[in-house]
Design a protein around this motif. Structure first.
Motif, PDB file in Angstrom:
ATOM      1  N   ASP A 249       0.975  -1.209  -0.040  1.00 29.25           N
ATOM      2  CA  ASP A 249      -0.175  -0.193   0.069  1.00 29.25           C
ATOM      3  C   ASP A 249      -0.030   1.338   0.248  1.00 29.25           C
ATOM      4  N   LEU A 252       2.108   1.159  -3.253  1.00 28.70           N
ATOM      5  CA  LEU A 252       1.197   2.703  -4.341  1.00 28.70           C
ATOM      6  C   LEU A 252       1.134   3.594  -4.426  1.00 28.70           C
ATOM      7  N   PHE A 287      -4.788  -3.419   1.197  1.00 25.53           N
ATOM      8  CA  PHE A 287      -5.793  -3.244  -0.010  1.00 25.53           C
ATOM      9  C   PHE A 287      -5.422  -3.294  -1.143  1.00 25.53           C
ATOM     10  N   THR A 288      -4.199  -3.085  -1.614  1.00 31.53           N
ATOM     11  CA  THR A 288      -4.179  -2.647  -2.868  1.00 31.53           C
ATOM     12  C   THR A 288      -3.723  -4.109  -3.780  1.00 31.53           C
TER      13      THR A 288
ATOM     14  N   GLY B 176     -12.105   4.385  -5.144  1.00 33.57           N
ATOM     15  CA  GLY B 176     -10.462   4.529  -4.747  1.00 33.57           C
ATOM     16  C   GLY B 176      -9.596   4.619  -5.651  1.00 33.57           C
ATOM     17  N   ASN B 205     -12.114   3.431   0.301  1.00 28.84           N
ATOM     18  CA  ASN B 205     -11.116   3.041   1.097  1.00 28.84           C
ATOM     19  C   ASN B 205      -9.981   1.995   0.266  1.00 28.84           C
ATOM     20  N   THR B 206     -10.322   2.211  -0.737  1.00 31.43           N
ATOM     21  CA  THR B 206     -10.459   0.663  -1.536  1.00 31.43           C
ATOM     22  C   THR B 206      -8.656   0.175  -1.591  1.00 31.43           C
ATOM     23  N   ARG B 207      -7.794   0.944  -1.486  1.00 31.99           N
ATOM     24  CA  ARG B 207      -6.739   0.571  -1.891  1.00 31.99           C
ATOM     25  C   ARG B 207      -5.541   1.262  -0.483  1.00 31.99           C
ATOM     26  N   GLY B 208      -6.522   1.075   0.186  1.00 32.02           N
ATOM     27  CA  GLY B 208      -6.353   1.912   1.702  1.00 32.02           C
ATOM     28  C   GLY B 208      -5.593   3.017   2.233  1.00 32.02           C
ATOM     29  N   PRO B 236     -13.000  -4.165   1.349  1.00 28.45           N
ATOM     30  CA  PRO B 236     -11.538  -4.266   0.757  1.00 28.45           C
ATOM     31  C   PRO B 236     -10.870  -5.550   0.573  1.00 28.45           C
TER      32      PRO B 236
END
Lengths: 303, 303
Positions: A249, A252, A287-288, B176, B205-208, B236
């Protein structure tokens, strides 16, 4: 250029009792380096009887040193560990220095004054060996035993450690207490005294604020961020647990902001398979890895 | 003072097929208001046949209006929905306006030009009824179908919507996709044209990166943040899912930074029990509910 320092093999694994096989650790380190990670904390020179997971740290240092361009660092708790680290051939070593004296006494049975002496002795070993030496100002944002840790205490102890020979500092949110406003205040205050020797933030994601705190640090000139692949070693859904920043994350975020890390996110995500296989049942966070990068991720990186 | 706008009863529930009983929805809204939440998006005036979960929105508006000090808002997809919202007695309503024309055509079967006409018509209804009217610039940070959404397009469409009568704007990261650098750029660019009418960020918050993006927005003068209790409605850890900011984690961050929200975190966390009971098996997210606030949380709030 922001340095993402992978601390999973040390901080991630140290709280996992199932010992990860040496071959898997090597595969992990090699795969992260191949994904572009330029610094890895491969282990800790604590007594193996105390932490069997770290018993192979010297072998890992030897292995990691064969990887071109990789900065190989290890944690050392004291002079004895420092001597072992130097003998193993580390490029750099860091000693944790708890800003909470209660925590320091409980954890390493040393007062602040004793720790300053220890730091001086380790600094001398590092200097003699030509090894980079950093001090991790741990529990800098608060302590689960003492509560608030006053900012001026952190500044004072950083100055004392600098005088004792610390070449570099990280501020460590051991307990997941930091908030972004505090990160800014503390980075500014410590930098006012030790300048750019404060390079690093070591953050935990205990309360979900990890990346926001990282952003706050970047805005104050922090150039190195510690993180752990899969947030290994911390279970955010268990009381008291405190996972590191998730490397995937963090990468990203940095890459999509156009802050170059040199790390290939897709390759990095693939490294999780090594952890999943070697540590079955161990939860991996982030999450990524599930969502994948945005469609325009590579366009963002070019900005 | 930062306004945390709870959107769980609308954005959280709309992706959950099991209809939450009206009594539970009322208990949720009442308990959040009692915890200090001052604005709640209670539902959406879409055709009930399309979204049975939202069929009781008018009843929720009527109920929520009886709570002193609570700003009761609802989503309206079009003129028909706006008329129903006004009849139900909302204090405010907002219409989503997708910055991706592909998404707009697919979602509401309207081109950008048709949406501007719709916004003009809804604005007229709002004006006549004395109801606050906001436009949510959705997919503003990128689209899962189109990929990158050019910043100048968002600015141009915001200006067109302002000319059509939009009193307030939110930038919505529906997908996100946002990163903190992009949040800063886009907030600055839109504010340069519509000024402080851009008040709100609606983040997922899809990718944190949700809280890091929130921080970036706050630093650019954003004063309202949407969030959903328990991150409800988004998973997620499932592909394509996209939970909202978790209200509990957001409130911890804001309060601990000394940015007053008026929300009692402990009471807020207790509200999760209502969701857990009414929606068994539905995952609730967030780090703070498990970790609890820091020992010195209340000291921080006073700073």
């Amino acid at each position: 250029m922001i340095l993402v320092s992978e601390v999973g093999p040390r901080d991630g694994l140290q709280s996992i009792s199932r010992v990860m096989p040496l071959a898997a650790k090597k595969a992990w380190i090699a795969a992260e380096a191949a994904a572009g990670v330029r610094e890895i904390e491969v282990g800790s020179f604590v007594p193996p009887s105390l932490l069997p997971q770290m018993a192979d740290t010297a072998e890992l240092v030897e292995f990691a040193r064969t990887i071109p361009g990789l900065n190989v660092v290890a944690l050392v708790p004291n002079v004895k560990g420092a001597a072992r680290a130097v003998a193993a051939g580390v490029h750099g070593m860091s000693i944790p220095f708890s800003m909470s004296e209660t925590h320091s006494l409980k954890n390493v049975r040393k007062s602040h004054a004793e720790m300053i002496d220890e730091i001086g002795a380790v600094a001398a070993i590092a200097r003699a060996a030509g090894v980079h030496f950093a001090v991790g100002l741990s529990t800098a944002f608060g302590c689960t035993m003492e509560g608030a840790v006053p900012q001026d205490r952190v500044v004072r102890l950083a100055v004392a450690a600098a005088e004792a020979g610390a070449a570099e500092f990280s501020l460590s949110d051991t307990t997941g207490y930091a908030d972004p406003a505090q990160v800014k205040r503390l980075v500014r205050a410590v930098r006012a005294e030790v300048g750019e020797r404060l390079t690093t933030l070591h953050l935990h994601n205990t309360r979900g604020l990890g990346l926001a705190n990282a952003l706050a640090g970047l805005e104050e000139g922090i150039t190195t961020l510690d993180a752990s692949l899969g947030g290994l070693g911390g279970c955010p859904f268990a009381p008291g647990a405190s996972g590191n920043l998730v490397t995937e994350d963090l990468v990203l975020m940095l890459n999509s902001m156009g802050l170059e890390t040199g790390i290939d996110l897709e390759k990095l995500i693939d490294v999780r398979a090594i952890l999943a296989e070697a540590l079955p049942g161990e939860p991996l966070y982030g999450f990524t890895p599930d969502a994948g990068p945005m469609l325009d991720y590579h366009e963002r990186m070019a900005k």
